[in-house]
Scaffold this active site. Structure first.
Site, mmCIF file in Angstrom:
data_model
loop_
_atom_site.group_PDB
_atom_site.id
_atom_site.type_symbol
_atom_site.label_atom_id
_atom_site.label_comp_id
_atom_site.label_asym_id
_atom_site.label_seq_id
_atom_site.Cartn_x
_atom_site.Cartn_y
_atom_site.Cartn_z
ATOM 1 C CG HIS A 67 -2.254 2.567 -7.382
ATOM 2 N ND1 HIS A 67 -2.902 3.539 -6.655
ATOM 3 C CD2 HIS A 67 -1.278 2.087 -6.557
ATOM 4 C CE1 HIS A 67 -2.347 3.652 -5.454
ATOM 5 N NE2 HIS A 67 -1.362 2.785 -5.382
ATOM 6 N N GLY A 73 -8.773 -4.319 -13.333
ATOM 7 C CA GLY A 73 -7.810 -5.158 -14.035
ATOM 8 C C GLY A 73 -6.750 -4.343 -14.757
ATOM 9 C CB SER A 77 -8.934 1.942 -16.544
ATOM 10 O OG SER A 77 -8.554 1.132 -15.447
ATOM 11 C CG HIS A 196 6.352 -0.604 -0.013
ATOM 12 N ND1 HIS A 196 5.464 -0.830 1.027
ATOM 13 C CD2 HIS A 196 5.581 -0.199 -1.062
ATOM 14 C CE1 HIS A 196 4.225 -0.576 0.627
ATOM 15 N NE2 HIS A 196 4.271 -0.191 -0.635
ATOM 16 C CB THR A 197 13.087 -2.431 -1.798
ATOM 17 O OG1 THR A 197 14.493 -2.247 -1.583
ATOM 18 C CG2 THR A 197 12.854 -2.731 -3.271
ATOM 19 C CG ASP A 248 15.497 0.302 1.718
ATOM 20 O OD1 ASP A 248 16.091 0.527 2.794
ATOM 21 O OD2 ASP A 248 15.937 -0.486 0.853
#
Length: 328
Positions: A67, A73, A77, A196-197, A248
């Site tokens: 994110h 970048g 932040s 996402h595992t 998962d």
């Protein structure tokens, strides 16, 4: 006839300066070799301690890095707090970021700054990049060298997050467009989706797929029906919004290639997960990663290394934040 040769020399000189600036703006693996030689051990020790307290440390830190890099970048932040809730972290797309990720970076930064040789020399952005590598490895994933030399950004606005992060209902074209905007290929995107595992999600992010997908189908037809009913049990209507589901369901606390095997069985939690297996353009890569964990690990390391270069501030840009939650 003297003037043209003068301009040639001048142009060559300017090109030399520009190329020198460009090369000096590159991240390097041994950036803190002389200024803070123990940085990696200090970060690793703090991350290990946090990881032992709760496994959520791993997915939370990894998601935080993603994110951060996709908005303004990789400049930390995302860590900045705003007194009037107008920072990146206050955007609806970021509000679900788990506090354990933020805590990991703050604790690792404190560990680094506890060494007098390192105090105020290592950026929060680099600490986040290192901590991300460490949680991946602690969860069973690959160890890789991290490029360093990022500086911390001074700006964090809620508006800058708009349309910068992928949504759970994205199709392949939308995913590719967003990742391509950040210099990442379709293979990079699929490999990074493999994170996402070890991920988790709140029920409201996918409830439409299991309750009211379309007028003709209450349940998304690309979703494994048995899995859909399991999700309904875990996420009944009017469920507590704080309830989180493992992305998962087979090996939720292991960074492996099980995510891709799940996709082959129609067990991708988000539409944006399952589309990787249902769209013919991405299916071969999913099948490769499902059958060859080494291929996935190698692609993931390449992709997260490329992601770590997005929009970095180097040299005299930005600052080295003393406190990761506020500008100096």
């Amino acid at each position: 006839m003297e003037a043209p040769s003068f301009f040639v020399v001048l142009s060559s000189f300017l090109l030399l300066i520009i190329s020198a600036q460009t090369s000096s703006a590159q991240l390097t693996r041994g950036f803190y070799r002389y200024t803070c030689p123990s940085v990696e051990q200090l970060v690793r020790s703090a991350v290990e301690q946090k990881f032992q307290q709760t496994f959520v440390t791993a997915p939370a830190t990894l998601r935080l890095f993603f994110h951060d890099c996709f908005v303004r970048g990789c400049d930390a932040s995302i860590l900045l707090a705003s007194p009037n809730s107008k920072a990146e972290k206050d955007h609806p797309d970021d509000i679900s970021l788990a506090g354990d990720g933020f805590d990991t970076v703050v604790e690792a930064k404190a560990a680094v700054d506890s060494d007098p040789q390192c105090r105020n020399k290592v950026s929060c952005a680099d600490v986040l990049a290192l901590a991300t590598r460490d949680v991946i490895n602690l969860a069973g994933g690959p160890f890789y060298e991290v490029e360093l030399g990022r500086r911390d950004g001074r700006i964090s606005t809620i508006a800058s997050v708009q349309r910068r992060l992928p949504h759970p209902d994205f199709n392949l074209d939308q995913l590719n467009s967003m990742f391509s905007f950040n210099g990442l290929s379709q293979t990079d995107m699929i490999a990074l989706s493999g994170a996402h595992t070890i991920g988790f999600s709140h029920c409201n992010r996918f409830s439409k797929r299991i309750y009211n997908f379309s007028p003709r189908h209450l349940i998304d037809p690309t979703l494994n029906l048995q899995y859909a009913f399991q999700l309904r049990q875990a996420c009944p209507l009017r469920v507590d919004p704080r309830i989180a589901i493992n992305m998962d369901p087979i090996t939720p606390q292991k960074f492996d290639n099980q995510y891709f095997k799940n996709l082959q069985q129609g067990m991708g939690l988000f539409t944006s997960d399952q589309v990787l297996a249902t769209d013919a353009r991405s299916r071969d890569t999913v099948n490769l990663f499902a059958s060859n964990e080494e291929a996935f690990n190698n692609a993931f390391v390449e992709a997260i290394t490329k992601m770590g270069r997005i929009g970095v501030k180097t040299g005299r840009q930005g600052e080295i934040r003393f406190d990761c939650t506020r500008v100096n």
